[in-house]
Design a protein around this motif. Structure first.
Motif, PDB file in Angstrom:
ATOM      1  N   GLN A  62      12.526  -5.121  12.027  1.00 46.37           N
ATOM      2  CA  GLN A  62      12.766  -6.454  12.589  1.00 46.37           C
ATOM      3  C   GLN A  62      13.505  -7.330  11.600  1.00 46.37           C
ATOM      4  N   VAL A  63      14.424  -8.126  12.099  1.00 46.45           N
ATOM      5  CA  VAL A  63      15.156  -9.065  11.260  1.00 46.45           C
ATOM      6  C   VAL A  63      15.229 -10.405  11.978  1.00 46.45           C
ATOM      7  N   THR A  64      15.169 -11.477  11.221  1.00 44.50           N
ATOM      8  CA  THR A  64      15.329 -12.831  11.755  1.00 44.50           C
ATOM      9  C   THR A  64      16.499 -13.508  11.051  1.00 44.50           C
ATOM     10  N   LEU A  65      17.381 -14.080  11.853  1.00 44.55           N
ATOM     11  CA  LEU A  65      18.526 -14.826  11.334  1.00 44.55           C
ATOM     12  C   LEU A  65      18.399 -16.283  11.755  1.00 44.55           C
ATOM     13  N   GLN A  66      19.085 -17.147  11.043  1.00 40.78           N
ATOM     14  CA  GLN A  66      18.964 -18.586  11.297  1.00 40.78           C
ATOM     15  C   GLN A  66      20.323 -19.257  11.249  1.00 40.78           C
ATOM     16  N   LEU A  67      20.476 -20.241  12.121  1.00 43.34           N
ATOM     17  CA  LEU A  67      21.667 -21.093  12.124  1.00 43.34           C
ATOM     18  C   LEU A  67      21.216 -22.545  12.193  1.00 43.34           C
ATOM     19  N   GLU A  68      21.704 -23.369  11.278  1.00 42.33           N
ATOM     20  CA  GLU A  68      21.413 -24.797  11.268  1.00 42.33           C
ATOM     21  C   GLU A  68      22.682 -25.575  11.560  1.00 42.33           C
ATOM     22  N   ALA A  69      22.488 -26.804  12.000  1.00 44.87           N
ATOM     23  CA  ALA A  69      23.632 -27.689  12.222  1.00 44.87           C
ATOM     24  C   ALA A  69      24.435 -27.820  10.937  1.00 44.87           C
ATOM     25  N   ASN A  70      25.754 -27.856  11.078  1.00 48.14           N
ATOM     26  CA  ASN A  70      26.639 -27.998   9.928  1.00 48.14           C
ATOM     27  C   ASN A  70      27.821 -28.875  10.328  1.00 48.14           C
ATOM     28  N   ASP A  71      28.746 -29.055   9.423  1.00 49.99           N
ATOM     29  CA  ASP A  71      29.869 -29.960   9.702  1.00 49.99           C
ATOM     30  C   ASP A  71      30.673 -29.518  10.918  1.00 49.99           C
ATOM     31  N   VAL A  72      30.837 -28.219  11.083  1.00 46.49           N
ATOM     32  CA  VAL A  72      31.604 -27.707  12.220  1.00 46.49           C
ATOM     33  C   VAL A  72      30.878 -27.978  13.528  1.00 46.49           C
ATOM     34  N   THR A  73      29.586 -27.684  13.576  1.00 49.08           N
ATOM     35  CA  THR A  73      28.842 -27.892  14.824  1.00 49.08           C
ATOM     36  C   THR A  73      28.704 -29.375  15.141  1.00 49.08           C
ATOM     37  N   ARG A  74      28.503 -30.203  14.108  1.00 47.28           N
ATOM     38  CA  ARG A  74      28.349 -31.644  14.350  1.00 47.28           C
ATOM     39  C   ARG A  74      29.633 -32.259  14.896  1.00 47.28           C
ATOM     40  N   ALA A  75      30.764 -31.728  14.468  1.00 49.93           N
ATOM     41  CA  ALA A  75      32.039 -32.248  14.977  1.00 49.93           C
ATOM     42  C   ALA A  75      32.189 -31.983  16.466  1.00 49.93           C
ATOM     43  N   ALA A  76      31.601 -30.875  16.933  1.00 50.35           N
ATOM     44  CA  ALA A  76      31.700 -30.519  18.350  1.00 50.35           C
ATOM     45  C   ALA A  76      30.543 -31.075  19.174  1.00 50.35           C
ATOM     46  N   TRP A  77      29.384 -31.192  18.528  1.00 54.51           N
ATOM     47  CA  TRP A  77      28.141 -31.541  19.237  1.00 54.51           C
ATOM     48  C   TRP A  77      27.240 -32.255  18.229  1.00 54.51           C
ATOM     49  N   PRO A  78      27.159 -33.575  18.273  1.00 54.21           N
ATOM     50  CA  PRO A  78      26.554 -34.348  17.179  1.00 54.21           C
ATOM     51  C   PRO A  78      25.024 -34.383  17.208  1.00 54.21           C
ATOM     52  N   HIS A  79      24.414 -33.229  17.063  1.00 50.97           N
ATOM     53  CA  HIS A  79      22.956 -33.146  17.093  1.00 50.97           C
ATOM     54  C   HIS A  79      22.470 -32.201  15.997  1.00 50.97           C
ATOM     55  N   GLU A  80      21.230 -32.432  15.554  1.00 49.23           N
ATOM     56  CA  GLU A  80      20.616 -31.593  14.531  1.00 49.23           C
ATOM     57  C   GLU A  80      19.711 -30.564  15.205  1.00 49.23           C
TER      58      GLU A  80
END
Length: 400
Positions: free
Chosen positions: A195-213
């Motif tokens: 089993q593996v778990t990966l994570q993605l957090e809000a960053n400058d690229v995502t905030r530019a497209a969708w301004p949420h944390e």
């Protein structure tokens, strides 16, 4: 020892070795491994499109030929050992899938089964189990490396499903690089898994497209005859936001003409091919050829294909692949409000309609996608959504 080996050394080892060193590693350590292919000759000039943006038959054939002439190598990290070896031309993730740039891959293995996913998009791109060499479909014309979303496997759509919003198709999660945060494994009579778990957090690229944390955590659990996918979506913002999403699971079949899907009779669905009309499924078994005709806007079956969002479906669907003598059980948690069933049939992705989709790819795939689509889900600050999909496969019983 393994922690001291640089990624560049992995690449150089793979180029000339076919079956070499065995490295003992800590069971808690995961290998993120460089995947590399050696491009040959005209591979750089493949895939030219004409002025209308359509891939010509000649360029498509040339592109496939070039891709299949390349050499591709990856490492296969195991639970307690990592055996460095090259993957042969007809193995998983070879050049016939169109990967021609270095990419980070994670591979999970248990006795008799393995799966591979990319850190780019956290997309599961390959699954092998005791009953089929390739359980997931992947287009040979797919984008590769970090050049664009992967066509096939199990891409993640977030924070937007399809074109239901202002963002690019299916949002941005499938085009972001995720971080590995944990790995676990066990091998016993009671429990054998990796089993593996990966994570993605809000960053400058995502905030530019969708301004949420937000924080996304995606857990892939491999067992000998099953694959469990779990997506956590957490609102870490100071205000509420809503989303739509799916796990865009492309199951590989032997012949779509011999495939049926059970469990949708009586369920209301949105027929995206037939003007987004609301309909009720009347068939005990959904079969793509007949369903494509039913959804044809002209009523003649010529332009029809299957792209349906089933609302409030039951948790378990059963897919029979008669040609391969396999039975697939696909379960989703009730947190997913919908199930999307997709196959482009003969015309839905033909030519310019699907430049990253093999013209004959429809014969070998069926998407069964746990989805949030009919209405966005609202998450308040601190709230979390968890959605799972469990896919199990077995040999068909005689007479079924």
């Amino acid at each position: 020892m393994a922690s001291d080996i640089k990624r560049a050394n992995y690449v150089s080892i793979f180029r000339n070795e076919t079956n070499t060193d065995r490295l003992r590693i800590d069971a808690s350590q995961i290998f993120t491994v460089m995947y590399r292919s050696c491009q040959l000759g005209a591979a750089h000039s493949c895939g030219d499109r004409n002025g209308a943006g359509r891939i010509t038959d000649e360029s498509r054939a040339t592109e496939r030929a070039c891709r299949r002439s390349t050499l591709c190598f990856i490492a296969a990290p195991a639970v307690a050992h990592c055996k460095l070896k090259s993957v042969h031309k007809h193995g998983p993730l070879t050049s016939e899938y169109g990967w021609t740039e270095p990419d980070e891959l994670i591979r999970l293995t248990v006795p008799g089964a393995s799966c591979t996913l990319t850190t780019y998009g956290a997309t599961v791109v390959d699954w092998k189990n005791p009953y089929c060499e390739r359980a997931l479909w992947l287009s040979s014309l797919s984008a590769h490396g970090a050049s664009g979303p992967i066509r096939g496997g199990v891409p993640i759509a977030f924070p937007q499903f399809a074109a239901q919003g202002q963002l690019p198709l299916h949002g941005f999660a499938r085009e972001q690089t995720w971080t590995v945060v944990s790995i676990s494994s066990a091998e016993s009579k009671a429990d054998t898994h990796a089993q593996v778990t990966l994570q993605l957090e809000a960053n400058d690229v995502t905030r530019a497209a969708w301004p949420h944390e937000f924080v996304l955590r995606y857990t892939v659990r491999l067992e000998p005859t099953s694959l469990r996918l779990s997506l956590d979506i957490e609102n870490v913002d100071t205000s509420s936001w809503d989303f739509t999403s799916c796990l865009h699971t492309y199951l590989r079949v032997q012949n779509i003409d011999a495939v049926s899907l059970r469990g949708l009779k009586g369920v209301t669905f949105t027929d995206k091919v037939d003007g987004c009309k609301e309909k009720v499924e009347t068939n005990d078994l959904l079969r793509v050829p007949s369903a494509s005709c039913e959804s044809s806007p002209k009523g003649d079956g010529v332009e029809g294909f299957v792209d349906r969002i089933y609302h409030k479906p039951q948790e378990t669907l059963v897919m029979e692949d008669e040609a391969a003598s396999l039975t697939w059980t696909v379960k989703q948690s009730t947190s997913w409000t919908d199930t999307t069933v997709f196959n482009p049939w003969k015309y839905g992705k033909l030519g310019a309609r699907g430049p990253d989709f093999d013209d004959d790819g429809y014969k070998l795939m069926l998407c069964i996608e746990p989805t949030v689509a009919a209405a966005p889900l609202l998450l308040k600050p601190g709230e979390k959504f968890t959605g799972t999909q469990l896919i199990q496969v077995k040999k068909r019983s005689q007479g079924s």
